[in-house]
Design a protein around this motif. Structure first.
Motif, PDB file in Angstrom:
ATOM      1  N   LYS A   9       0.849  -1.186   0.000  1.00 55.65           N
ATOM      2  CA  LYS A   9       0.000   0.000   0.000  1.00 55.65           C
ATOM      3  C   LYS A   9       0.884   1.235   0.000  1.00 55.65           C
ATOM      4  O   LYS A   9       1.721   1.416   0.885  1.00 55.65           O
ATOM      5  CB  LYS A   9      -0.927   0.011   1.226  1.00 55.65           C
ATOM      6  CG  LYS A   9      -1.826   1.247   1.311  1.00 55.65           C
ATOM      7  CD  LYS A   9      -2.787   1.351   0.136  1.00 55.65           C
ATOM      8  CE  LYS A   9      -3.707   2.558   0.264  1.00 55.65           C
ATOM      9  NZ  LYS A   9      -4.596   2.698  -0.906  1.00 55.65           N
ATOM     10  N   LEU A  50      -7.436  -2.067   5.062  1.00 58.90           N
ATOM     11  CA  LEU A  50      -7.488  -2.922   3.880  1.00 58.90           C
ATOM     12  C   LEU A  50      -8.391  -4.119   4.113  1.00 58.90           C
ATOM     13  O   LEU A  50      -9.152  -4.524   3.227  1.00 58.90           O
ATOM     14  CB  LEU A  50      -6.081  -3.388   3.509  1.00 58.90           C
ATOM     15  CG  LEU A  50      -5.099  -2.305   3.033  1.00 58.90           C
ATOM     16  CD1 LEU A  50      -3.713  -2.902   2.862  1.00 58.90           C
ATOM     17  CD2 LEU A  50      -5.563  -1.665   1.735  1.00 58.90           C
ATOM     18  N   LYS A  56      -8.089   0.195  -0.638  1.00 58.85           N
ATOM     19  CA  LYS A  56      -7.666  -0.910  -1.505  1.00 58.85           C
ATOM     20  C   LYS A  56      -6.147  -0.933  -1.588  1.00 58.85           C
ATOM     21  O   LYS A  56      -5.494   0.116  -1.543  1.00 58.85           O
ATOM     22  CB  LYS A  56      -8.270  -0.770  -2.905  1.00 58.85           C
ATOM     23  CG  LYS A  56      -9.778  -0.959  -2.941  1.00 58.85           C
ATOM     24  CD  LYS A  56     -10.305  -0.987  -4.350  1.00 58.85           C
ATOM     25  CE  LYS A  56     -11.818  -1.208  -4.375  1.00 58.85           C
ATOM     26  NZ  LYS A  56     -12.196  -2.534  -3.858  1.00 58.85           N
ATOM     27  N   ASN A  70     -10.145  -7.028  -2.072  1.00 62.69           N
ATOM     28  CA  ASN A  70      -9.648  -5.939  -2.927  1.00 62.69           C
ATOM     29  C   ASN A  70     -10.478  -5.755  -4.190  1.00 62.69           C
ATOM     30  O   ASN A  70     -10.364  -4.736  -4.866  1.00 62.69           O
ATOM     31  CB  ASN A  70      -8.184  -6.164  -3.299  1.00 62.69           C
ATOM     32  CG  ASN A  70      -7.911  -7.561  -3.816  1.00 62.69           C
ATOM     33  OD1 ASN A  70      -7.887  -8.505  -3.026  1.00 62.69           O
ATOM     34  ND2 ASN A  70      -7.719  -7.711  -5.116  1.00 62.69           N
TER      35      ASN A  70
END
Length: 229
Positions: A9, A50, A56, A70
């Protein structure tokens, strides 16, 4: 039950990229009690965001049972999130509702009939030791009592997973250990518990699995872990 597969991320701020998580991989089995630890900024809160679909990943896959989180669309998130109960550090109670009404609100939103709500909610409040406080409003409750209302709210619909995000951060030592006792009880009743904390004393006392993060990296994953950061 839960799988993070090469999850990264990244955030862009003021034209610069910062890495919150870097190629994180782990699995959590049903009915595990897992602590995620690390200093502030290590990536604990990002993992929670997440997992519940609030954000996402930049790369990688996140699985929760049959869901690939996701890939969930916004309209699919409410049904997915019924499998997860979240306990926050700051309680997030509705100030104009009593303890009973705060907990009942979850079932009302899911369309439970009133007679079931009237039966279930007092039982759960009794389980967390608030049988005599269920008609009190948040302003009339101590910090520990507020957190127990939040725990009752998180577990009311018997979710598969309870996520506790720094649940003891605002509590005194006595109430801190009461919250941990309740999390252990929830785990014994069949829910997977995911505890995010930087409290060394709690982690070292639990003798449960510990995933340690440092600067967005997973640096250790031990079945009977200790706090090492």
């Amino acid at each position: 039950m839960i799988t993070f597969k090469n999850v990264s991320k990244e955030y862009r701020q003021s034209g610069r990229e910062s890495v919150a998580l870097d190629k994180i991989t782990f699995k959590i089995q049903p009915n595990e009690f897992v602590s995620i630890v690390g200093r502030s900024g290590a990536g604990k809160s990002t993992i929670i965001k997440l997992l519940v679909g609030e954000e996402k990943p930049t790369k990688g896959q996140i699985f929760f049972g049959s869901y690939e989180v996701n890939k969930l669309k916004h309209r699919e998130l409410p049904a997915f999130r019924r499998h997860i109960g979240v306990i926050f550090q700051d309680f997030r109670l509705l100030e104009k509702k009593s303890a009973l009404e705060n907990v009942a609100f979850v079932l009302e939103a899911e369309g439970y009939p009133q007679h079931e709500i009237d039966d279930i909610v007092p039982q759960v409040l009794d389980l967390v030791g608030l049988k005599d406080k269920m008609h009190k409003f948040p302003a009339e409750l101590s910090g520990g009592e507020k957190q127990r209302v939040a725990i009752a709210r998180a577990m009311i619909n018997r979710p598969d997973v309870i996520i506790a995000d720094e649940p003891t951060g605002n509590l005194d030592p006595l109430n801190k250990w009461e919250v941990i006792r309740l999390l252990n009880k929830i785990n014994e009743l069949g829910s997977t518990v995911l505890l995010a904390t930087h409290d060394k004393e709690i982690i070292d006392s639990l003798d449960e699995r510990v995933i340690t993060l440092e600067n967005g990296l997973l640096v250790s994953d031990e079945a009977h872990g200790k706090f090492t950061v």
